[in-house]
Motif scaffolding. Structure first.
Motif, PDB file in Angstrom:
ATOM      1  N   THR A  27     -29.331  29.929  -1.905  1.00 14.61           N
ATOM      2  CA  THR A  27     -29.769  31.353  -2.550  1.00 14.61           C
ATOM      3  C   THR A  27     -31.572  31.004  -2.340  1.00 14.61           C
ATOM      4  O   THR A  27     -31.853  30.009  -2.125  1.00 14.61           O
ATOM      5  CB  THR A  27     -29.522  31.611  -3.622  1.00 14.61           C
ATOM      6  OG1 THR A  27     -29.917  30.602  -4.558  1.00 14.61           O
ATOM      7  CG2 THR A  27     -28.047  31.611  -3.916  1.00 14.61           C
ATOM      8  N   ALA A  28     -31.870  32.202  -2.530  1.00 15.22           N
ATOM      9  CA  ALA A  28     -33.555  32.163  -2.703  1.00 15.22           C
ATOM     10  C   ALA A  28     -33.906  31.391  -3.672  1.00 15.22           C
ATOM     11  O   ALA A  28     -35.002  30.653  -3.839  1.00 15.22           O
ATOM     12  CB  ALA A  28     -34.203  33.575  -2.423  1.00 15.22           C
ATOM     13  N   ALA A  29     -33.321  31.518  -4.745  1.00 15.74           N
ATOM     14  CA  ALA A  29     -33.570  30.722  -6.113  1.00 15.74           C
ATOM     15  C   ALA A  29     -33.261  28.961  -5.840  1.00 15.74           C
ATOM     16  O   ALA A  29     -34.113  28.492  -6.170  1.00 15.74           O
ATOM     17  CB  ALA A  29     -32.662  30.897  -7.184  1.00 15.74           C
ATOM     18  N   ASP A  30     -32.658  28.837  -4.898  1.00 13.23           N
ATOM     19  CA  ASP A  30     -32.333  27.467  -4.474  1.00 13.23           C
ATOM     20  C   ASP A  30     -33.239  26.993  -3.886  1.00 13.23           C
ATOM     21  O   ASP A  30     -34.174  25.786  -4.100  1.00 13.23           O
ATOM     22  CB  ASP A  30     -31.028  27.088  -3.782  1.00 13.23           C
ATOM     23  CG  ASP A  30     -29.813  27.151  -4.523  1.00 13.23           C
ATOM     24  OD1 ASP A  30     -29.756  27.467  -5.651  1.00 13.23           O
ATOM     25  OD2 ASP A  30     -28.665  27.497  -3.769  1.00 13.23           O
ATOM     26  N   LEU A  31     -34.098  27.697  -2.912  1.00 11.83           N
ATOM     27  CA  LEU A  31     -35.023  27.422  -2.138  1.00 11.83           C
ATOM     28  C   LEU A  31     -36.212  27.173  -3.004  1.00 11.83           C
ATOM     29  O   LEU A  31     -37.246  26.315  -2.657  1.00 11.83           O
ATOM     30  CB  LEU A  31     -35.278  28.320  -0.648  1.00 11.83           C
ATOM     31  CG  LEU A  31     -34.243  28.314   0.029  1.00 11.83           C
ATOM     32  CD1 LEU A  31     -34.413  29.593   1.134  1.00 11.83           C
ATOM     33  CD2 LEU A  31     -33.808  27.062   0.711  1.00 11.83           C
ATOM     34  N   ALA A  32     -36.508  28.103  -3.973  1.00 10.35           N
ATOM     35  CA  ALA A  32     -37.542  28.044  -4.790  1.00 10.35           C
ATOM     36  C   ALA A  32     -37.684  26.691  -5.762  1.00 10.35           C
ATOM     37  O   ALA A  32     -38.679  26.422  -5.663  1.00 10.35           O
ATOM     38  CB  ALA A  32     -37.626  29.393  -5.758  1.00 10.35           C
ATOM     39  N   GLU A  33     -36.278  26.282  -6.034  1.00  7.99           N
ATOM     40  CA  GLU A  33     -36.562  25.145  -6.724  1.00  7.99           C
ATOM     41  C   GLU A  33     -37.055  24.020  -5.970  1.00  7.99           C
ATOM     42  O   GLU A  33     -37.652  23.069  -6.478  1.00  7.99           O
ATOM     43  CB  GLU A  33     -35.074  24.951  -7.449  1.00  7.99           C
ATOM     44  CG  GLU A  33     -34.691  25.696  -8.464  1.00  7.99           C
ATOM     45  CD  GLU A  33     -35.594  25.796  -9.610  1.00  7.99           C
ATOM     46  OE1 GLU A  33     -36.257  24.740  -9.846  1.00  7.99           O
ATOM     47  OE2 GLU A  33     -35.784  26.874 -10.339  1.00  7.99           O
TER      48      GLU A  33
END
Length: 337
Positions: free
Chosen positions: A136-142
């Motif tokens: 997800t986009a949240a994974d990429l943010a982390e």
């Protein structure tokens, strides 16, 4: 007469387009691979599936394979991180189950993106980024946060696209590019066309790269990676690339052998011979005269393809033909287009 494979002590074999297409086996692949008497290691850029899952797929097709016979770019990434980080270091795993499993087997403390989001003060020493259908986009943010804070960043591969049964989807390279854009940094890439995955295979096979034959269907990954790793390579015409794409390939993407399918591994290989006027392979004898083919005798389709591509490569390398002229000549030597 000895077969092509008799000059090698092991094989590193690509999967998609060589052994299978989706759930189904490529024609002749299972019987051809079963007939080989040298060790085979199946190498894939697909980081999302653990080796045992890949092996189960191959076993369903009729091959006798275990997880030890599969090498993934996730495993190559974990090996790379082992040389850069202390044992037991915390590593953020981005991607499918194959990424997490490879890190665990290498002895790292695995941190998931969800855990990193819930514990923002948790410091990770590394990031291993691979493909996963649920990224997800949240994974990429982390991943971006960790990389920006100094974590060692390894990407399993940078394939821009991923073929699926519904069409072409964004591949891991597209996801890596998002983190690159956010951080301004570049990862260490371990999958094909880079050498680490092939070197991992050679180490596991306990053979020097020069004794191993790499088999694949893509020039820009399978063949280019073999060239970088110092392995001979065979392009099979059962997948992505064709005689037409081979004809215009740069030297770094040219295979040692051109095969119609995997059955050719156990057959004698007819190489191209030339006096730099005529190019001959088996019954095919041809040359270029004023930018057109002059054919003294036509051979089988594969003989024609080998002689023709060798002749065209010589003309390209000596700037006697441009790529537009080559593409005009290729249809006469490509029976698979």
């Amino acid at each position: 007469m000895p077969g092509l494979i008799d000059d090698y002590s092991a094989v590193v074999c690509d999967l998609d387009g060589v052994v299978y297409r989706g759930p189904d086996a490529v024609d002749f692949a299972v019987t051809a691979l079963t007939a080989l008497t040298v060790p085979i290691l199946y190498a894939t850029n697909n980081a999302s599936r653990p080796p045992e899952e890949v092996a189960a797929h191959l076993s369903d097709l009729g091959l006798h394979v275990t997880g030890r016979d599969v090498a993934t770019s996730s495993q190559a990434g974990a090996v790379a991180l082992s040389g850069l980080l202390p044992a037991g270091a915390r590593v953020l795993a981005i991607g499918g189950a194959g990424v997490r499993e490879a890190l665990e087997h290498a002895g790292f403390e695995v941190v998931t993106p969800q855990q990193a989001g819930e514990e923002p003060d948790l410091v990770v020493a590394g990031v291993l980024q691979g493909y996963g259908p649920s990224v997800t986009a949240a994974d990429l943010a982390e991943a971006a946060y960790a990389v920006s804070n100094g974590a060692v960043w390894v990407a399993t591969n940078t394939d821009a696209t991923l073929p699926t049964h519904r069409g072409t989807a964004p591949g891991n390279g597209t996801l890596v590019a998002a983190v690159q854009r956010a951080t301004g940094r570049d990862p260490l890439v371990v999958g094909k066309p880079h050498a680490p995955l092939y070197r991992l295979c050679a180490d596991r096979l306990e053979r020097p790269p020069a004794q191993v034959l790499a088999v694949g269907d893509r020039l820009d990954t399978d063949v280019a990676g073999a060239v970088e790793a110092g392995m001979d390579s065979a392009l099979v015409l059962t997948g992505v690339d064709s005689v037409s794409s081979l004809a215009v390939a740069p030297p770094s993407q040219r295979p040692t052998y051109l095969l119609e399918d995997l059955r050719a591994l156990t057959e004698p290989y007819l190489s191209v011979e030339t006096d730099y006027v005529w190019w001959v392979c088996g019954g095919d004898r041809r040359r270029l005269v004023d930018g057109s083919w002059d054919v003294a005798s036509a051979g089988s389709p594969i003989e024609t393809a080998r002689a023709g591509t060798a002749c065209l490569h010589e003309a390209i390398d000596h700037e006697e033909l441009g790529l537009d002229a080559v593409l005009r000549l290729v249809p006469e030597i490509d029976a698979w287009q």
